[in-house]
Scaffold this motif. Structure first.
Motif, short mmCIF file in Angstrom:
data_model
loop_
_atom_site.label_atom_id
_atom_site.label_comp_id
_atom_site.label_asym_id
_atom_site.label_seq_id
_atom_site.Cartn_x
_atom_site.Cartn_y
_atom_site.Cartn_z
N GLY A 100 -3.84 0.25 7.06
CA GLY A 100 -3.46 0.56 5.69
C GLY A 100 -3.56 2.02 5.36
N SER A 146 2.78 3.68 2.73
CA SER A 146 2.74 2.30 3.20
C SER A 146 4.14 1.77 3.49
N LEU A 151 2.88 -0.13 6.76
CA LEU A 151 1.43 -0.36 6.74
C LEU A 151 1.12 -1.45 5.73
N SER A 155 -4.59 -0.97 1.18
CA SER A 155 -4.00 0.30 0.74
C SER A 155 -4.29 0.50 -0.75
#
Length: 403
Positions: A100, A146, A151, A155
């Protein structure tokens, strides 16, 4: 607990648009602070800053992206691309699902706020762009990193004023160390160099009109900067299996709260954060060779930080090298700890200590080895990176040379 290493680094700041150029500037003791250039700068009392120049966002991002990317997001995406490219990671499958982004910023899209306040209040317009909110929100940069790099793990954005990046990197470190994520993208960014952003800081009366001179007796305040620093924190065994270059090891961290004053720093709070980082990293005080200081160039910060270093390190404080790279790139507020981490990597990996430039007069209350004006070659095994913020929020990272 897993060991955590840094396998990628990226940056955009007043010294350079990438890591190589930034480190070269640090080695040369180059100053990136100069006259500010933006609308209505002539209405300001403070007209200098560490402004990023020559960054052509229009050549990097298309029209649709530009409608979504505030300047702080633009810097972040460029720095993240450099860091992830160096790491060699491609996020797919399980790696994508667990990895993340944790980034720090104090103000988020300040330029977007500023431009739209002008549009509504000064120009009298009754409509703004429909993407103003997603453009200015503090988590915009983390969200776009992200999206861009697939990802899908934990996050978020941390906002603790000038400690934002160090707090963010501490959280990312903890996630990798505990096995929650094999890799995390982390760091921070800021872009407050617009009329409203500088005018707000003017009100605090802590700004210098001519230069940032940390630890020098004739220092007269801080100088704002802008930019981003982004890193790949990775499980050491994961990195070793890939055979990738390891820049250094993240060994520990600590956070503390002064719980005393909203703007005045506390020696005890700073000392507890540094001592806590040493304890978490399981290193002795006499193993530390370099500290990248918070070193803002204000009378209150510099003498308080030096007193805290003396308390924590005792007799070893006289043998430490402690420098403030804010003298070169300015104070990036929420992004400052991320860019300053580059100086720690340079010390550990390359054996080069970034200087405190602009140093002119000894201050008896800051009588430490502040590496004045010129970089120095030195072997360093352990380094600390300090960040002490308004609100009494402190975060210190401990890093170790990887061998």
């Amino acid at each position: 607990m897993k060991r955590v290493v840094i396998t990628g680094a990226g940056t955009v700041n007043a010294l350079g648009h990438n890591v190589a150029d930034t480190m070269e500037a640090m080695r040369e003791g180059r100053c990136g602070i100069g006259p500010l250039e933006f609308q209505d700068v002539d209405r300001l009392a403070i007209r200098i800053g560490g402004q990023v120049r020559g960054f052509e966002a229009e050549g990097l991002y298309n029209r649709q992206q530009m409608s979504l990317y505030d300047r702080f997001t633009q810097f972040t995406l460029a720095a993240a691309k450099e860091a992830i490219s160096q790491s060699g990671l491609i996020f797919s499958g399980e790696l994508s699902a667990k990895s993340g982004v944790v980034l720090g910023t104090a103000g988020g899209g300040v330029s977007t706020w500023d431009a739209n306040y002008r549009s509504v209040y000064e120009e009298g317009k009754n409509r703004v762009h429909p993407f103003v909110v997603p453009k200015l929100m503090n988590n915009a940069a983390a969200s776009h990193v992200s999206i861009e790099h697939n990802l899908k793990g934990p996050s978020f954005t941390v906002s603790t004023a000038c400690a934002s990046s160090n707090h963010a990197m501490a959280q990312a470190f903890q996630m990798v160390r505990t096995g929650m994520a094999p890799a995390m993208i982390t760091g921070g960014s800021e872009s407050m160099l617009c009329f409203g952003g500088v005018k707000a800081w003017e009100g605090l009366r802590v700004m210098s009109r001519d230069a940032c001179r940390p630890f020098s007796a004739n220092r007269n305040g801080m100088v704002q900067g802008e930019g981003a620093g982004v890193f790949v924190f990775e499980d050491m065994e994961h990195a070793r299996k890939r055979g990738v270059e390891i820049l250094c090891e993240v060994a520990g961290f600590a956070m503390s709260s002064d719980a005393s004053d909203i703007v005045m720093p506390s020696k005890n709070g700073a000392a507890r954060a540094m001592a806590g980082a040493l304890a978490d990293a399981r290193v002795n005080a006499d193993e530390v060779g370099y500290i990248n200081a918070h070193g803002t160039g204000t009378a209150a910060n510099d003498k308080t930080e030096c007193a805290a270093v003396a308390d924590v390190f005792g007799p070893h404080a006289d043998k430490l090298m402690i420098s403030s790279t804010k003298s070169m790139h300015g104070h990036l507020i929420g992004g400052t700890g991320a860019v300053e981490l580059l100086a720690c990597i340079m010390a550990l990996r390359d054996g080069v200590i970034a200087p405190t430039i602009g140093y002119e007069e000894l201050d008896p209350e800051c009588a430490l080895d502040v590496v004045p004006n010129e970089a120095r070659d030195a072997l360093v095994d352990v380094a600390l990176s300090n960040a002490f913020a308004f609100g009494g929020m402190n975060a210190v990272l401990a890093l170790r040379k990887f061998a």
